[in-house]
Design an enzyme around this catalytic site. Structure first.
Site, PDB file in Angstrom:
ATOM      1  N   HIS A  32       1.734   4.560  -3.051  1.00 39.21           N
ATOM      2  CA  HIS A  32       1.913   5.981  -2.571  1.00 39.21           C
ATOM      3  C   HIS A  32       3.305   6.427  -3.123  1.00 39.21           C
ATOM      4  CE1 HIS A  32      -1.621   7.111  -0.490  1.00 39.21           C
ATOM      5  NE2 HIS A  32      -1.393   6.271   0.647  1.00 39.21           N
ATOM      6  N   HIS A  75       0.852  -1.210   0.081  1.00 36.95           N
ATOM      7  CA  HIS A  75       0.161   0.136  -0.013  1.00 36.95           C
ATOM      8  C   HIS A  75       0.711   1.360   0.111  1.00 36.95           C
ATOM      9  CE1 HIS A  75      -3.398   2.218   1.416  1.00 36.95           C
ATOM     10  NE2 HIS A  75      -2.552   3.290   1.829  1.00 36.95           N
ATOM     11  N   GLU A  76       1.657   1.337   0.817  1.00 43.63           N
ATOM     12  CA  GLU A  76       2.604   2.500   0.909  1.00 43.63           C
ATOM     13  C   GLU A  76       3.698   2.645  -0.255  1.00 43.63           C
ATOM     14  OE1 GLU A  76       2.016   4.823   3.127  1.00 43.63           O
ATOM     15  OE2 GLU A  76       0.522   3.481   4.218  1.00 43.63           O
ATOM     16  N   HIS A  84       3.468   6.776  -6.867  1.00 42.77           N
ATOM     17  CA  HIS A  84       2.581   7.973  -7.154  1.00 42.77           C
ATOM     18  C   HIS A  84       3.543   9.276  -7.235  1.00 42.77           C
ATOM     19  CE1 HIS A  84      -1.445  10.020  -6.649  1.00 42.77           C
ATOM     20  NE2 HIS A  84      -0.935  10.371  -7.863  1.00 42.77           N
TER      21      HIS A  84
END
Length: 674
Positions: free
Chosen positions: A476, A472-473, A479
């Protein structure tokens, strides 16, 4: 004003790939660095406001984008260390720094001449030959001045500034209380107290106790990774209850009580919203989100709430039957749920969470994330031992593209330490932008995985949920790393709160895929069990998450919640019919997302982003290849690279050619027939 060259924090970062000079950072340099950087920024703002040239995009909005670069560097470096390597000296000045930054930002927003110049550019934006990204930047800048109080009367501006300053101080106080309450408690165990616990948890607990000179003892902390693992595996019901009560009672009374902080925060947020003409803080906060208003957010949550409760009731009945069959003689309680749900997974799906963790070594999961990015986007990750982090556990990685050209720099910091805030997060030390040349990003990832002693990523084992957190991180981070915009304010994760979790939720899909799990040596039968068990427990997961979002929205839509937030929350949970054996994932007294973070009124964004993620991943599944190169290239170009250079709905439409399908979320959570 201090000579900028005399303070190492104000010097340009000239390390490899733009790495910050962590080896030169001294705590005592921060306050003078902030003072000097703010003075430099004030001079730049005065020059923009005092420029006699006509107000244009270049003379005003672009000039604002270029301003404040030294301040941005010092600010990002300070908050990185504050959250992940907070020394007592840094903790001592957090409130002062927050107040300085708040006052500085408010003064800019209240600069009448500057606000008028931005308004002039905004009025002419469609006739000035601007690109769509430039028009969006003008609109964001204009909205920022309006939402920052530029149109208020002088007396109102004074009150607005006072509110912002106090809210900044309260956020720091809230976070300090949570950090202190978490650090103040430990579950001290002996060898006879370890029944059911996986070896990874025992090794980490033994290492913590040994570090305090208590060899042969085991210390379980209130970090969420310890908490969830212990409640899942410990056969000792009394110890599970003790840990659950300590975890959920944090900051609910005592020396670190947060209820007064919460009450004042809610009251000030509502007052600020009223000053600006909004009905409540929720309307103020969601104006620039994808949802646009609280009603749309509440509608999404309502679609999930009742089906989630119905599925949770079915799960609860099944767990109670299991307790009864075991001769337990007690009613299902919150500290029982994870333990008996794990038994269901073992009995029904042959899924042994402890066995899964034996395959999910931290270094292997990290490498699997890198490999997934390589297959999706052609990226390479090369360890740079010559680049120092802010702690020995922090590793630097050079990120390159398929041609070998540098993309950016990534720092990873995965092991738990007492000085860290809890949870996991991604941040940027430098954002990608191209106003005056190609500036490559420097991003970092932080988690709190319980380390095997000595801190060893090869020996540290992760649960499947912890591995999901890492992915999940990492989503980020991608991104931030793959952003390709011109203006820093539009870079990477600087997007709407209910869009920013989309790339991260999206990346979670790969860690539970057969392709990735097989790479860890997980047997096919165990992979089948993991995938079959994905549908189980969705009632619990949905209620725990959506309950938080509903309470968050309710508090910030009510003008009366501040009078007695404890009573308000209790009444709201009763109204919602919150199952007492589940409860909120984040009880309000330690709900840092909304009282020491940017998610006030916006915790729903996890569900909103998950809806986008579910729809997007279904498109990959439809190709028969979750690494489909054409679809991955579109996701990179239209979602990751675009940042906030356009409306997020436009980005989603550009990716899939249509608006999101809201029913995809119900399918992803296996609630269609609930």
């Amino acid at each position: 004003m201090t000579d900028p060259h005399a303070n190492p924090l104000l010097q340009s970062w000239d390390g490899p790939l733009g790495a910050p000079p962590f080896d030169k950072v001294r705590d005592e340099d921060f306050l003078p660095a902030f003072e000097t950087a703010m003075a430099l920024h004030r001079d730049e703002i005065s020059a923009i406001a005092g420029d006699d040239a006509p107000a244009t995009f270049d003379t005003v909005v672009a000039a604002l984008e270029r301003s404040g670069e030294p301040l941005a560097r010092v600010r990002r470096l300070f908050w990185t260390l504050s959250s992940a390597q907070g020394t007592p000296a840094i903790r001592a000045i957090e409130g002062q720094v927050s107040a300085m930054l708040s006052a500085h930002g408010t003064a800019i927003s209240h600069n009448a001449i500057l606000a008028a110049k931005v308004a002039t550019v905004h009025a002419a934006r469609h006739d000035a030959g601007l690109t769509p990204a430039q028009i969006r930047l003008v609109e964001s800048s204009h909205a920022g001045f309006r939402r920052g109080g530029a149109a208020l009367t002088p007396l109102q501006k004074d009150r607005f500034a006072a509110i912002d300053a106090r809210l900044s101080a309260l956020a720091v106080q809230f976070g300090h209380h949570v950090l202190a309450a978490t650090a103040d408690w430990v579950l001290d165990l002996g060898p006879d107290d370890l029944a059911g616990l996986p070896s990874g948890l025992c090794d980490a607990a033994a290492g913590r106790a040994a570090a305090k000179g208590q060899v042969g003892r085991y210390h379980v902390t209130l970090d969420r990774t310890d908490y969830e693992s212990f409640l899942t595996f410990s056969a000792r019901r009394d110890l599970r209850e003790a840990l659950w009560r300590a975890f959920t009672d944090r900051c609910d009374g005592g020396a670190h009580d947060n209820w007064l902080v919460i009450a004042e925060t809610l009251a000030l947020r509502q007052e600020r919203a009223a000053l600006l003409g909004y009905a409540d803080h929720a309307h103020y906060a969601l104006e620039d989100s994808m949802a646009h208003d609280p009603a749309a957010a509440a509608d999404l949550l309502a679609q999930l709430w009742e089906p989630g409760k119905r599925r949770a009731a079915e799960e609860a009945a099944e767990l109670q039957a299991l307790i009864d069959a075991d001769g337990g003689g007690f009613a299902l309680a919150p500290w029982d749920w994870r333990f008996y749900a794990e038994k269901v997974r073992r009995d029904r799906y042959a899924l042994d969470g402890g066995a899964v963790a034996e395959h999910l070594r931290l270094d292997a999961v990290r490498q699997a994330a890198f490999d997934s990015a390589a297959r999706l986007y052609g990226l390479t990750f090369t360890r740079r031992a010559d680049i120092a982090g802010y702690h020995p556990d922090v590793w630097a990685w050079e990120v390159g593209d398929a041609t070998g050209a540098p993309v950016g720099l990534l720092f990873t910091d995965y092991l738990a330490r007492p000085e860290k805030h809890g949870g996991a997060w991604m941040g940027s030390l430098r954002v990608q932008e191209a106003m005056d040349g190609d500036v490559r990003p420097v991003v970092y990832l932080v988690a709190n995985f319980a380390a095997a002693p000595p801190p060893d990523t090869a020996a540290t084992r992760l649960s499947i949920d912890e591995a999901r957190t890492l992915f999940h991180e990492f989503g980020h981070a991608l991104h931030g790393l793959l952003s390709r915009v011109t203006y820093p304010s539009q870079s990477g994760t600087a997007v709407a709160r209910d869009f920013v979790e989309f790339p991260s939720k999206f990346m979670e899909n790969w860690i539970v895929s057969r392709d990735v799990l097989s790479g860890f040596g997980v047997p096919d039968a165990l992979i089948d069990a993991i995938r079959q068990a994905e549908a189980y427990g969705q009632g619990f997961a949905t209620v725990e998450l959506i309950g938080c979002a509903l309470v968050d929205l309710a508090m910030h839509r009510s003008v009366g919640a501040a009078a007695n937030p404890r009573a308000f929350v209790a009444a709201e949970l009763e109204r919602l019919g919150m199952p007492p054996e589940i409860g909120l994932r984040h009880r309000v007294p330690y709900f840092t997302h909304i009282f020491d973070g940017g998610y006030a009124s916006a915790y729903y964004s996890y569900a909103w982003s998950e809806a986008l993620d579910a729809d997007a991943f279904e498109a990959f599944l439809a190709t028969g290849d979750i690494f489909d190169p054409a679809l991955a290239a579109r996701f990179r170009a239209e979602i990751l690279a675009a940042g906030d250079s356009r409306d997020p709905m436009e980005s989603f439409r550009a990716f899939l050619g249509r608006a999101p399908d809201p029913s995809a979320l119900m399918r992803a959570r296996h609630l269609v027939d609930a």
